[in-house]
Design a protein around this motif. Structure first.
Motif, PDB file in Angstrom:
ATOM      1  N   ASP A  69       0.830  -1.204   0.000  1.00 30.67           N
ATOM      2  CA  ASP A  69       0.000   0.000   0.000  1.00 30.67           C
ATOM      3  C   ASP A  69       0.867   1.258   0.000  1.00 30.67           C
ATOM      4  O   ASP A  69       0.547   2.251  -0.664  1.00 30.67           O
ATOM      5  CB  ASP A  69      -0.938   0.001   1.204  1.00 30.67           C
ATOM      6  CG  ASP A  69      -2.027  -1.049   1.090  1.00 30.67           C
ATOM      7  OD1 ASP A  69      -2.566  -1.202  -0.013  1.00 30.67           O
ATOM      8  OD2 ASP A  69      -2.311  -1.732   2.082  1.00 30.67           O
ATOM      9  N   LEU A  70       1.953   1.224   0.754  1.00 28.57           N
ATOM     10  CA  LEU A  70       2.855   2.379   0.769  1.00 28.57           C
ATOM     11  C   LEU A  70       3.492   2.589  -0.601  1.00 28.57           C
ATOM     12  O   LEU A  70       3.714   3.723  -1.026  1.00 28.57           O
ATOM     13  CB  LEU A  70       3.937   2.192   1.833  1.00 28.57           C
ATOM     14  CG  LEU A  70       3.449   2.157   3.287  1.00 28.57           C
ATOM     15  CD1 LEU A  70       4.640   2.107   4.237  1.00 28.57           C
ATOM     16  CD2 LEU A  70       2.581   3.356   3.603  1.00 28.57           C
ATOM     17  N   GLN A  71       3.790   1.498  -1.301  1.00 28.85           N
ATOM     18  CA  GLN A  71       4.348   1.626  -2.642  1.00 28.85           C
ATOM     19  C   GLN A  71       3.353   2.295  -3.581  1.00 28.85           C
ATOM     20  O   GLN A  71       3.734   3.140  -4.404  1.00 28.85           O
ATOM     21  CB  GLN A  71       4.725   0.248  -3.179  1.00 28.85           C
ATOM     22  CG  GLN A  71       5.928  -0.390  -2.492  1.00 28.85           C
ATOM     23  CD  GLN A  71       6.113  -1.847  -2.907  1.00 28.85           C
ATOM     24  OE1 GLN A  71       5.453  -2.320  -3.844  1.00 28.85           O
ATOM     25  NE2 GLN A  71       6.984  -2.549  -2.217  1.00 28.85           N
ATOM     26  N   SER A  72       2.082   1.928  -3.452  1.00 25.71           N
ATOM     27  CA  SER A  72       1.059   2.550  -4.299  1.00 25.71           C
ATOM     28  C   SER A  72       0.941   4.038  -4.000  1.00 25.71           C
ATOM     29  O   SER A  72       0.806   4.868  -4.916  1.00 25.71           O
ATOM     30  CB  SER A  72      -0.294   1.865  -4.086  1.00 25.71           C
ATOM     31  OG  SER A  72      -0.238   0.508  -4.489  1.00 25.71           O
TER      32      SER A  72
ATOM     33  N   ARG B 286       0.199   4.799  15.886  1.00 29.84           N
ATOM     34  CA  ARG B 286       1.606   4.483  15.585  1.00 29.84           C
ATOM     35  C   ARG B 286       1.937   4.851  14.137  1.00 29.84           C
ATOM     36  O   ARG B 286       3.019   5.384  13.857  1.00 29.84           O
ATOM     37  CB  ARG B 286       1.872   2.998  15.813  1.00 29.84           C
ATOM     38  CG  ARG B 286       1.916   2.597  17.276  1.00 29.84           C
ATOM     39  CD  ARG B 286       2.637   1.273  17.457  1.00 29.84           C
ATOM     40  NE  ARG B 286       1.993   0.177  16.753  1.00 29.84           N
ATOM     41  CZ  ARG B 286       1.034  -0.579  17.268  1.00 29.84           C
ATOM     42  NH1 ARG B 286       0.599  -0.345  18.502  1.00 29.84           N
ATOM     43  NH2 ARG B 286       0.504  -1.566  16.568  1.00 29.84           N
ATOM     44  N   LEU B 287       1.020   4.573  13.232  1.00 30.81           N
ATOM     45  CA  LEU B 287       1.270   4.902  11.832  1.00 30.81           C
ATOM     46  C   LEU B 287       1.371   6.407  11.617  1.00 30.81           C
ATOM     47  O   LEU B 287       2.147   6.875  10.771  1.00 30.81           O
ATOM     48  CB  LEU B 287       0.167   4.320  10.952  1.00 30.81           C
ATOM     49  CG  LEU B 287       0.163   2.793  10.796  1.00 30.81           C
ATOM     50  CD1 LEU B 287      -1.057   2.336   9.999  1.00 30.81           C
ATOM     51  CD2 LEU B 287       1.434   2.313  10.107  1.00 30.81           C
TER      52      LEU B 287
ATOM     53  N   PRO C 145       7.435   8.404   9.875  1.00 31.63           N
ATOM     54  CA  PRO C 145       7.796   9.436   8.892  1.00 31.63           C
ATOM     55  C   PRO C 145       7.412   9.062   7.467  1.00 31.63           C
ATOM     56  O   PRO C 145       7.078   9.931   6.659  1.00 31.63           O
ATOM     57  CB  PRO C 145       9.322   9.551   9.041  1.00 31.63           C
ATOM     58  CG  PRO C 145       9.621   9.039  10.413  1.00 31.63           C
ATOM     59  CD  PRO C 145       8.596   7.978  10.681  1.00 31.63           C
ATOM     60  N   ARG C 146       7.442   7.762   7.122  1.00 34.68           N
ATOM     61  CA  ARG C 146       7.065   7.352   5.769  1.00 34.68           C
ATOM     62  C   ARG C 146       5.592   7.640   5.511  1.00 34.68           C
ATOM     63  O   ARG C 146       5.220   8.091   4.418  1.00 34.68           O
ATOM     64  CB  ARG C 146       7.346   5.868   5.572  1.00 34.68           C
ATOM     65  CG  ARG C 146       8.791   5.448   5.713  1.00 34.68           C
ATOM     66  CD  ARG C 146       8.896   3.957   5.524  1.00 34.68           C
ATOM     67  NE  ARG C 146       8.038   3.244   6.481  1.00 34.68           N
ATOM     68  CZ  ARG C 146       7.677   1.973   6.353  1.00 34.68           C
ATOM     69  NH1 ARG C 146       8.079   1.254   5.301  1.00 34.68           N
ATOM     70  NH2 ARG C 146       6.898   1.394   7.265  1.00 34.68           N
ATOM     71  N   ILE C 147       4.752   7.387   6.522  1.00 36.97           N
ATOM     72  CA  ILE C 147       3.312   7.647   6.383  1.00 36.97           C
ATOM     73  C   ILE C 147       3.045   9.142   6.357  1.00 36.97           C
ATOM     74  O   ILE C 147       2.258   9.649   5.553  1.00 36.97           O
ATOM     75  CB  ILE C 147       2.531   6.984   7.532  1.00 36.97           C
ATOM     76  CG1 ILE C 147       2.757   5.474   7.554  1.00 36.97           C
ATOM     77  CG2 ILE C 147       1.053   7.306   7.438  1.00 36.97           C
ATOM     78  CD1 ILE C 147       2.156   4.732   6.403  1.00 36.97           C
ATOM     79  N   ASP C 148       3.714   9.882   7.246  1.00 33.66           N
ATOM     80  CA  ASP C 148       3.496  11.324   7.343  1.00 33.66           C
ATOM     81  C   ASP C 148       3.817  12.029   6.034  1.00 33.66           C
ATOM     82  O   ASP C 148       3.198  13.045   5.702  1.00 33.66           O
ATOM     83  CB  ASP C 148       4.362  11.891   8.467  1.00 33.66           C
ATOM     84  CG  ASP C 148       4.115  13.373   8.693  1.00 33.66           C
ATOM     85  OD1 ASP C 148       2.981  13.738   9.053  1.00 33.66           O
ATOM     86  OD2 ASP C 148       5.056  14.171   8.483  1.00 33.66           O
ATOM     87  N   ALA C 149       4.773  11.481   5.276  1.00 30.91           N
ATOM     88  CA  ALA C 149       5.149  12.107   4.010  1.00 30.91           C
ATOM     89  C   ALA C 149       4.155  11.823   2.891  1.00 30.91           C
ATOM     90  O   ALA C 149       4.234  12.446   1.826  1.00 30.91           O
ATOM     91  CB  ALA C 149       6.535  11.616   3.589  1.00 30.91           C
ATOM     92  N   LEU C 150       3.218  10.916   3.134  1.00 27.77           N
ATOM     93  CA  LEU C 150       2.312  10.480   2.067  1.00 27.77           C
ATOM     94  C   LEU C 150       0.865  10.887   2.273  1.00 27.77           C
ATOM     95  O   LEU C 150       0.077  10.870   1.324  1.00 27.77           O
ATOM     96  CB  LEU C 150       2.372   8.950   1.929  1.00 27.77           C
ATOM     97  CG  LEU C 150       3.718   8.355   1.519  1.00 27.77           C
ATOM     98  CD1 LEU C 150       3.678   6.840   1.609  1.00 27.77           C
ATOM     99  CD2 LEU C 150       4.087   8.789   0.112  1.00 27.77           C
TER     100      LEU C 150
ATOM    101  N   GLY D 222      -1.701  14.160  17.289  1.00 27.72           N
ATOM    102  CA  GLY D 222      -0.814  14.143  18.448  1.00 27.72           C
ATOM    103  C   GLY D 222       0.651  14.062  18.098  1.00 27.72           C
ATOM    104  O   GLY D 222       1.480  13.687  18.941  1.00 27.72           O
ATOM    105  N   THR D 223       1.028  14.449  16.864  1.00 28.13           N
ATOM    106  CA  THR D 223       2.424  14.348  16.451  1.00 28.13           C
ATOM    107  C   THR D 223       3.115  15.704  16.359  1.00 28.13           C
ATOM    108  O   THR D 223       4.300  15.754  16.038  1.00 28.13           O
ATOM    109  CB  THR D 223       2.529  13.644  15.088  1.00 28.13           C
ATOM    110  OG1 THR D 223       1.786  14.381  14.117  1.00 28.13           O
ATOM    111  CG2 THR D 223       2.003  12.226  15.174  1.00 28.13           C
ATOM    112  N   ALA D 224       2.411  16.798  16.602  1.00 27.37           N
ATOM    113  CA  ALA D 224       3.012  18.126  16.511  1.00 27.37           C
ATOM    114  C   ALA D 224       3.421  18.625  17.890  1.00 27.37           C
ATOM    115  O   ALA D 224       2.880  18.211  18.918  1.00 27.37           O
ATOM    116  CB  ALA D 224       2.037  19.109  15.867  1.00 27.37           C
ATOM    117  N   GLU D 225       4.388  19.537  17.895  1.00 31.13           N
ATOM    118  CA  GLU D 225       4.945  20.058  19.149  1.00 31.13           C
ATOM    119  C   GLU D 225       4.205  21.320  19.582  1.00 31.13           C
ATOM    120  O   GLU D 225       4.565  22.434  19.203  1.00 31.13           O
ATOM    121  CB  GLU D 225       6.442  20.352  18.969  1.00 31.13           C
ATOM    122  CG  GLU D 225       7.309  19.123  18.775  1.00 31.13           C
ATOM    123  CD  GLU D 225       7.502  18.357  20.088  1.00 31.13           C
ATOM    124  OE1 GLU D 225       7.254  18.934  21.151  1.00 31.13           O
ATOM    125  OE2 GLU D 225       7.909  17.190  20.023  1.00 31.13           O
TER     126      GLU D 225
END
Length: 487
Positions: free
Chosen positions: A179-182, A226-227, A231-236, A404-407
């Motif tokens: 799925d990440l590849q797609s 967790r996802l 960083p790979r998910i956040d970029a997509l 919940g990922t921002a500072e």
């Protein structure tokens, strides 16, 4: 401080200038006019994912009716569009013939579209017009299954999704590599890489995690969190949401007969019911006895799934003893409420930004493929928009705050979300006051928020990520003050 031009206005002018450059090319003029028309059209949201990822179930849950899938002769690459209309209607479109209206059979819970007589491969698109509130703010697109990209790059289905949709709900069971590849294959241009704000990742079929135990949805929400931090998910994508489409749909369409059958099951001694719900086959076989006939058991299993039956009977025992109460709790636990809020905040409230982004994504490859005198300047304007447009950064930070990922300090989180447009993008909603509040009070509130967040952005004692987040909030406040100054 002067108002900054709106993104959609800047993109409109960019498309008009491109039309002037290509006025002697009828095909390109048609493509550019299509993009101009899309700026005024409803938002297009595609529902995409691999085979059996739960696309049609989620679409039905969103609409609150069983209208998908529309079965096509070969199950092939047909895009089914769902748009609001006063009366039900379905139209088939092919590449080598005129549009043809299809027969619709309406039932108590949805509809069936008759495609008898069509040969495999004849239909490219089906437009379903359906009267429902869920489609008043966006057109939904049920897409063919997405397959992983090959050596030649992204697939024709992915190409078309990116061409026709302003936003994408991408369904995955576990965020696995295929799925990440797609998703990664969609990031091939300057616009794609700079603005990953149009994809929302959905952990679909969440009820199947943990072997379908009652805590499966809790596990799915933990996995989604967790996802979000990957960083790979956040970029997509802009956010990750866990959902059981089957449970959400069951909650939305549950009738009194369904509730009565579930209540009968809930009244069965617990040990006997647990034995009956060990598997779908055991439940259908009716051993041990549950007080329901075979047809009722089969209907419940089809609508709720074995997990949904376990969850619903457990909820009835703990006080959700009416259809309304049970329906509401099933919808909440399914993750559907969170999904609806994410779609509203990330997509519907930002429809102008997303449609402008779609226009930029279509214009960039066209300019690169057909260079002419002056097109280099148009590309430079696209690059400037991507680098300077606050709307993109604002939406990314808002999604990070919600995930919940921002500072940002916990006590300032609600204010930051509100100022960024998390409660609505109009000035009153951003400033936390009622619609119709006097402009002078709005200005004072906006200026005070600007002063406070500017202090945080300039505070050397704060970590750099917190100062960066504060600068985005500052820019939102500056935009509000500039708008109010103009009035």
């Amino acid at each position: 401080m002067s108002p900054v031009p709106r993104l959609d206005e800047a993109v409109y002018e960019l498309l008009r200038d491109a039309l002037d450059h290509f006025r002697d090319d009828p095909r390109t003029v048609g493509l550019l006019r299509h993009q101009l028309d899309r700026l005024e059209a409803p938002l297009h949201i595609a529902i995409a994912g691999a085979w059996q990822s739960g696309k049609s179930t989620m679409l039905n849950a969103i609409m609150g009716e069983e209208v998908a899938p529309v079965e096509v002769p070969d199950g092939g690459s047909v895009f089914t569009w769902y748009a609001d209309a006063p009366h039900p209607r379905a139209t088939a479109y092919s590449s080598d013939g005129p549009p043809q209206e299809l027969a619709i059979t309406r039932s108590a819970t949805g509809m069936h579209v008759d495609l008898v007589g069509w040969r495999p491969g004849e239909v490219n698109d089906i437009m379903v017009q359906w009267p429902t509130r869920a489609l008043r703010q966006a057109t939904l697109i049920d897409t063919p299954p997405v397959t992983p990209p090959g050596p030649e790059g992204r697939t024709p289905v992915v190409d078309r999704i990116l061409r026709d949709a302003d936003a994408v709900l991408y369904l995955t069971r576990d965020g696995r590599d295929s799925d990440l590849q797609s998703l990664q294959a969609t990031r091939t241009s300057m616009v794609d890489q700079a603005t990953p704000i149009h994809v929302l990742l959905v952990l679909s079929r969440a009820d199947e995690l943990n072997g379908g135990r009652v805590d499966a949805l809790v596990t799915a929400r933990q996995l989604a969190r967790r996802l979000r931090r990957d960083p790979r998910i956040d970029a997509l994508c802009v956010n990750v949401v866990a959902l059981s489409g089957l449970v959400g749909l069951a909650g939305r369409v549950m009738g009194e007969a369904d509730f009565a059958a579930l209540a009968t099951l809930a009244a069965t001694p617990r040990a006997e019911l647990e034995q009956a719900l060990l598997s779908a086959d055991r439940f259908l076989a009716g051993t041990p006895q549950t007080g329901l006939d075979a047809g009722t058991r089969a209907a419940l299993l089809d609508r709720f799934g074995i997990f949904g039956i376990r969850l619903a009977t457990s909820l009835i025992r703990t006080g959700h003893d009416s259809r309304v109460r049970l329906s509401g709790e099933l919808i909440r636990r399914s993750g559907f409420t969170e999904l609806r809020e994410a779609v509203s905040r990330c997509f519907v409230d930002r429809c102008d930004v997303l449609k402008a982004r779609s226009a930029l994504a279509a214009l960039e490859p066209l300019l690169r493929a057909q260079p002419r005198p002056g097109t280099g300047g148009l590309l430079a304007r696209i690059e400037h928009l991507l680098a300077s447009t606050h709307d993109f950064r604002e939406l990314r930070l808002l999604a990070s705050l919600q995930a919940g990922t921002a500072e940002v300090d916990a006590d300032l989180l609600p204010e930051a979300q509100r100022l960024l447009g998390g409660n609505g993008t109009v000035l009153a909603a951003r400033l936390g006051v009622e619609h119709g509040t006097a402009p002078d009070r709005l200005w004072r509130l906006a200026f005070e928020a600007l002063r406070q967040w500017q202090g945080r952005a300039d505070d050397p004692r704060l970590p750099l990520p917190r100062r960066r987040a504060a600068r985005v909030v500052v820019r939102s406040c500056e935009g509000m003050v500039a708008t109010l100054n103009a009035h």
